[in-house]
Scaffold this active site. Structure first.
Site, PDB file in Angstrom:
ATOM      1  CB  ALA A   1      -0.942  -0.020   1.200  1.00  0.00           C
TER       2      ALA A   1
ATOM      3  N   GLY B   1       3.474   1.492  -1.987  1.00  0.00           N
ATOM      4  CA  GLY B   1       4.233   1.434  -3.242  1.00  0.00           C
ATOM      5  C   GLY B   1       3.664   2.352  -4.316  1.00  0.00           C
TER       6      GLY B   1
ATOM      7  NE  ARG C   1       5.035  -8.099 -17.062  1.00  0.00           N
ATOM      8  CZ  ARG C   1       4.974  -8.034 -18.404  1.00  0.00           C
ATOM      9  NH1 ARG C   1       5.193  -9.120 -19.142  1.00  0.00           N
ATOM     10  NH2 ARG C   1       4.702  -6.899 -19.007  1.00  0.00           N
TER      11      ARG C   1
ATOM     12  CG  ASN D   1       7.805 -10.669  -6.115  1.00  0.00           C
ATOM     13  OD1 ASN D   1       8.345 -10.149  -5.150  1.00  0.00           O
ATOM     14  ND2 ASN D   1       7.696 -10.057  -7.292  1.00  0.00           N
TER      15      ASN D   1
ATOM     16  CD  GLN E   1       0.476 -11.061   0.694  1.00  0.00           C
ATOM     17  OE1 GLN E   1      -0.045 -10.959  -0.423  1.00  0.00           O
ATOM     18  NE2 GLN E   1       1.252 -10.118   1.208  1.00  0.00           N
TER      19      GLN E   1
ATOM     20  CG  ASN F   1       4.237  -8.705 -12.843  1.00  0.00           C
ATOM     21  OD1 ASN F   1       3.258  -9.314 -13.265  1.00  0.00           O
ATOM     22  ND2 ASN F   1       4.572  -7.480 -13.268  1.00  0.00           N
TER      23      ASN F   1
ATOM     24  CG  ASP G   1      -1.145  -7.370 -20.572  1.00  0.00           C
ATOM     25  OD1 ASP G   1       0.009  -6.967 -20.738  1.00  0.00           O
ATOM     26  OD2 ASP G   1      -1.515  -7.972 -19.544  1.00  0.00           O
TER      27      ASP G   1
ATOM     28  NE  ARG H   1       0.988  -1.920 -20.984  1.00  0.00           N
ATOM     29  CZ  ARG H   1       1.740  -2.526 -20.081  1.00  0.00           C
ATOM     30  NH1 ARG H   1       1.945  -3.839 -20.144  1.00  0.00           N
ATOM     31  NH2 ARG H   1       2.313  -1.837 -19.111  1.00  0.00           N
TER      32      ARG H   1
ATOM     33  CG  HIS I   1       0.891  -9.534 -17.014  1.00  0.00           C
ATOM     34  ND1 HIS I   1       0.641  -8.551 -17.947  1.00  0.00           N
ATOM     35  CD2 HIS I   1       1.721  -8.955 -16.099  1.00  0.00           C
ATOM     36  CE1 HIS I   1       1.283  -7.444 -17.609  1.00  0.00           C
ATOM     37  NE2 HIS I   1       1.947  -7.667 -16.505  1.00  0.00           N
TER      38      HIS I   1
HETATM   39  P1  NAD Z   1       6.752  -0.801  -5.621  1.00  0.00           P
HETATM   40  O1  NAD Z   1       8.090  -1.386  -5.328  1.00  0.00           O
HETATM   41  O2  NAD Z   1       6.643   0.657  -5.834  1.00  0.00           O
HETATM   42  O3  NAD Z   1       5.751  -1.160  -4.447  1.00  0.00           O
HETATM   43  C1  NAD Z   1       5.603  -2.449  -3.961  1.00  0.00           C
HETATM   44  C2  NAD Z   1       5.285  -2.338  -2.491  1.00  0.00           C
HETATM   45  O4  NAD Z   1       5.008  -3.649  -2.025  1.00  0.00           O
HETATM   46  C3  NAD Z   1       6.452  -1.804  -1.664  1.00  0.00           C
HETATM   47  O5  NAD Z   1       6.016  -0.689  -0.893  1.00  0.00           O
HETATM   48  C4  NAD Z   1       6.830  -2.981  -0.789  1.00  0.00           C
HETATM   49  O6  NAD Z   1       7.278  -2.598   0.504  1.00  0.00           O
HETATM   50  C5  NAD Z   1       5.522  -3.741  -0.712  1.00  0.00           C
HETATM   51  N1  NAD Z   1       5.661  -5.148  -0.360  1.00  0.00           N
HETATM   52  C6  NAD Z   1       6.627  -6.015  -0.712  1.00  0.00           C
HETATM   53  N2  NAD Z   1       6.408  -7.220  -0.144  1.00  0.00           N
HETATM   54  C7  NAD Z   1       5.265  -7.115   0.562  1.00  0.00           C
HETATM   55  C8  NAD Z   1       4.533  -8.008   1.379  1.00  0.00           C
HETATM   56  N3  NAD Z   1       4.945  -9.265   1.597  1.00  0.00           N
HETATM   57  N4  NAD Z   1       3.393  -7.574   1.946  1.00  0.00           N
HETATM   58  C9  NAD Z   1       2.978  -6.306   1.767  1.00  0.00           C
HETATM   59  N5  NAD Z   1       3.648  -5.390   1.019  1.00  0.00           N
HETATM   60  C10 NAD Z   1       4.774  -5.806   0.427  1.00  0.00           C
HETATM   61  O7  NAD Z   1       6.157  -1.617  -6.833  1.00  0.00           O
HETATM   62  P2  NAD Z   1       4.899  -1.227  -7.764  1.00  0.00           P
HETATM   63  O8  NAD Z   1       5.380  -0.400  -8.906  1.00  0.00           O
HETATM   64  O9  NAD Z   1       3.793  -0.753  -6.933  1.00  0.00           O
HETATM   65  O10 NAD Z   1       4.557  -2.677  -8.378  1.00  0.00           O
HETATM   66  C11 NAD Z   1       4.056  -3.713  -7.563  1.00  0.00           C
HETATM   67  C12 NAD Z   1       3.987  -5.016  -8.332  1.00  0.00           C
HETATM   68  O11 NAD Z   1       3.028  -4.923  -9.384  1.00  0.00           O
HETATM   69  C13 NAD Z   1       5.296  -5.422  -9.017  1.00  0.00           C
HETATM   70  O12 NAD Z   1       5.503  -6.826  -8.846  1.00  0.00           O
HETATM   71  C14 NAD Z   1       5.056  -5.099 -10.471  1.00  0.00           C
HETATM   72  O13 NAD Z   1       5.866  -5.870 -11.337  1.00  0.00           O
HETATM   73  C15 NAD Z   1       3.596  -5.471 -10.591  1.00  0.00           C
HETATM   74  N6  NAD Z   1       2.872  -4.932 -11.752  1.00  0.00           N
HETATM   75  C16 NAD Z   1       1.964  -5.745 -12.365  1.00  0.00           C
HETATM   76  C17 NAD Z   1       1.253  -5.291 -13.452  1.00  0.00           C
HETATM   77  C18 NAD Z   1       0.259  -6.190 -14.150  1.00  0.00           C
HETATM   78  O14 NAD Z   1      -0.227  -5.807 -15.230  1.00  0.00           O
HETATM   79  N7  NAD Z   1      -0.096  -7.342 -13.633  1.00  0.00           N
HETATM   80  C19 NAD Z   1       1.434  -3.989 -13.911  1.00  0.00           C
HETATM   81  C20 NAD Z   1       2.371  -3.177 -13.267  1.00  0.00           C
HETATM   82  C21 NAD Z   1       3.094  -3.664 -12.173  1.00  0.00           C
HETATM   83  C1  LMR Z   2       3.604  -4.114 -16.904  1.00  0.00           C
HETATM   84  O1  LMR Z   2       3.123  -4.852 -17.759  1.00  0.00           O
HETATM   85  O2  LMR Z   2       3.773  -2.887 -17.096  1.00  0.00           O
HETATM   86  C2  LMR Z   2       3.982  -4.691 -15.567  1.00  0.00           C
HETATM   87  O3  LMR Z   2       3.767  -6.069 -15.530  1.00  0.00           O
HETATM   88  C3  LMR Z   2       5.361  -4.330 -15.144  1.00  0.00           C
HETATM   89  C4  LMR Z   2       6.411  -5.068 -15.921  1.00  0.00           C
HETATM   90  O4  LMR Z   2       7.298  -5.645 -15.304  1.00  0.00           O
HETATM   91  O5  LMR Z   2       6.358  -5.069 -17.159  1.00  0.00           O
END
Ligand code: NAD
Ligand code: LMR
Length: 328
Positions: free
Chosen positions: A12, A14, A98, A105, A112, A131, A159, A162, A187
């Site tokens: 939360a 992040g 990813r 991760n 969880q 991811n 996606d 996009r 993804h």
């Molecule tokens: P970020 O690093 O800014 O924030 C992640 C946050 O998660 C951090 O504050 C961290 O302290 C916290 N965290 C880590 N482990 C944790 C845990 N066990 N419990 C609770 N909090 C925890 O990253 P972000 O830019 O917010 O991205 C988060 C994730 O989303 C990444 O894995 C990123 O690759 C993914 N993502 C996925 C998609 C998608 O389309 N599926 C798109 C963008 C990003």
């Molecule tokens: C995205 O698609 O933007 C996210 O999954 C972040 C990444 O690692 O590409």
């Protein structure tokens, strides 16, 4: 007044959450008349940063927000949750795929998944953004003993958007003209954005965009590689667009889908549709029904070109599943 819905968001403090939480609190996800209780989970070293986010949420004086809980304890964060949005995870850096994040991760989703099963509402829905989101989601689902695996989702809405935006630009139409866009599979860079069933102003994309070489080549590659392109350009992974897609996925899952259309979300496969293997979290064309349940759209014909792409992405999901067998 409606009964408040409890929404738990992990990670939360992040980047994604910084774009997401304020929009949930404003009612953009569950509705302008739906009160919410926000439960925010972070790791202990980020609790101070989370405190700042909570102060900002308070300073917005959102009328729908009934309560905000900030914690590093999953049992507290998931208590009575109706929606768990699992964002908290490490993002990839330039040059990584990813799935390279699974080692870091994946294990987070074991604890969880268990904590959700033990503490959340029994019909809670779980939506994974962190991811590699498909396999993290599978790990959570397999560890959430007693919960219906149909209630576990991972994100390919980004996606989908996009893909729609690339098609709209090529056709010279507003993005709202593009419908029926399926992302199949993972993804990841093997995902298949299905231009064959997508439509522009109600017509098959292939009738509007006749450049088959572009559709089969550059279009697919651009969508598959968009996340990496953003990391290369921004030095950080997508955040505002990811938050938007997360919000819109939940909105799509709680709102009956417009007649004739569908959206993309990854859900647990039962092995009976489109030759997708059983027991993976796979992106498929999905509709939300009038009663709030969801169904996979059936009856789409899959040609040889699409078959090869879908099978390749499913093979990757099966390989990821095998890699994390020790976590399930
Ligand atoms: P970020 O690093 O800014 O924030 C992640 C946050 O998660 C951090 O504050 C961290 O302290 C916290 N965290 C880590 N482990 C944790 C845990 N066990 N419990 C609770 N909090 C925890 O990253 P972000 O830019 O917010 O991205 C988060 C994730 O989303 C990444 O894995 C990123 O690759 C993914 N993502 C996925 C998609 C998608 O389309 N599926 C798109 C963008 C990003
Ligand atoms: C995205 O698609 O933007 C996210 O999954 C972040 C990444 O690692 O590409």
């Amino acid at each position: 007044m409606k009964t408040p819905v409890t929404v738990t968001v992990t990670g939360a403090a992040g980047n994604i959450s910084y774009s997401l939480l304020f929009r949930i609190a404003a009612g953009e996800m569950l509705g302008a008349d739906q009160p919410v209780i926000l439960k925010l989970l972070e790791i202990t070293p980020c609790l101070d940063k989370l405190k700042g986010v909570v102060m900002e949420l308070q300073d917005c004086a959102f009328p729908l927000v009934q309560e905000i809980v900030a914690t590093d304890d999953p049992a507290v964060a998931f208590k009575d949750a109706n929606w768990c949005m699992l964002v908290g995870s490490v993002p990839r850096k330039q040059g990584m795929e990813r799935k390279d994040l699974l080692g870091i991760n994946g294990k987070v989703f074991v604890g969880q998944g268990k904590a959700i099963a033990e503490n959340a509402a029994p019909d809670c829905r779980v939506f994974v953004v962190g991811n590699p989101c498909n396999t993290n989601c599978l790990i959570a689902a397999l560890n959430a003993t007693g919960m219906d695996k149909k209630n576990f989702f991972a994100m390919t809405m980004l996606d989908e958007y996009r893909a729609k935006s690339q098609l709209a630009e090529k056709a010279g139409v507003p993005v709202s003209a593009v419908t029926n866009m399926t992302i199949w599979g993972n993804h990841s860079s093997t995902q298949y954005p299905d231009f064959i069933h997508a439509k522009i102003n109600g017509k098959p994309v292939t009738e509007v965009i006749t450049d088959t070489e572009w559709l089969q080549g550059e279009f697919i590659k651009t969508v598959q590689q968009r996340g990496a392109a953003i990391i290369a350009a921004r030095g950080a992974s997508s955040a505002a667009s990811a938050a938007n897609a997360a919000l819109m996925t939940v909105k799509n899952l709680v709102t009956p889908t417009a007649e004739g259309d569908w959206y993309s979300v990854c859900s647990y496969t039962d092995g009976t549709k489109y030759g997708l293997p059983e027991g993976i979290i796979c992106s498929q064309p999905t509709r939300t029904n009038a009663d709030g349940t969801y169904s996979i759209v059936e009856g789409l014909e899959i040609d040889a070109f699409s078959r090869e792409k879908i099978d390749a992405s499913c093979a990757e999901l099966l390989a990821e599943k095998a890699d994390v067998a020790h976590l399930a």
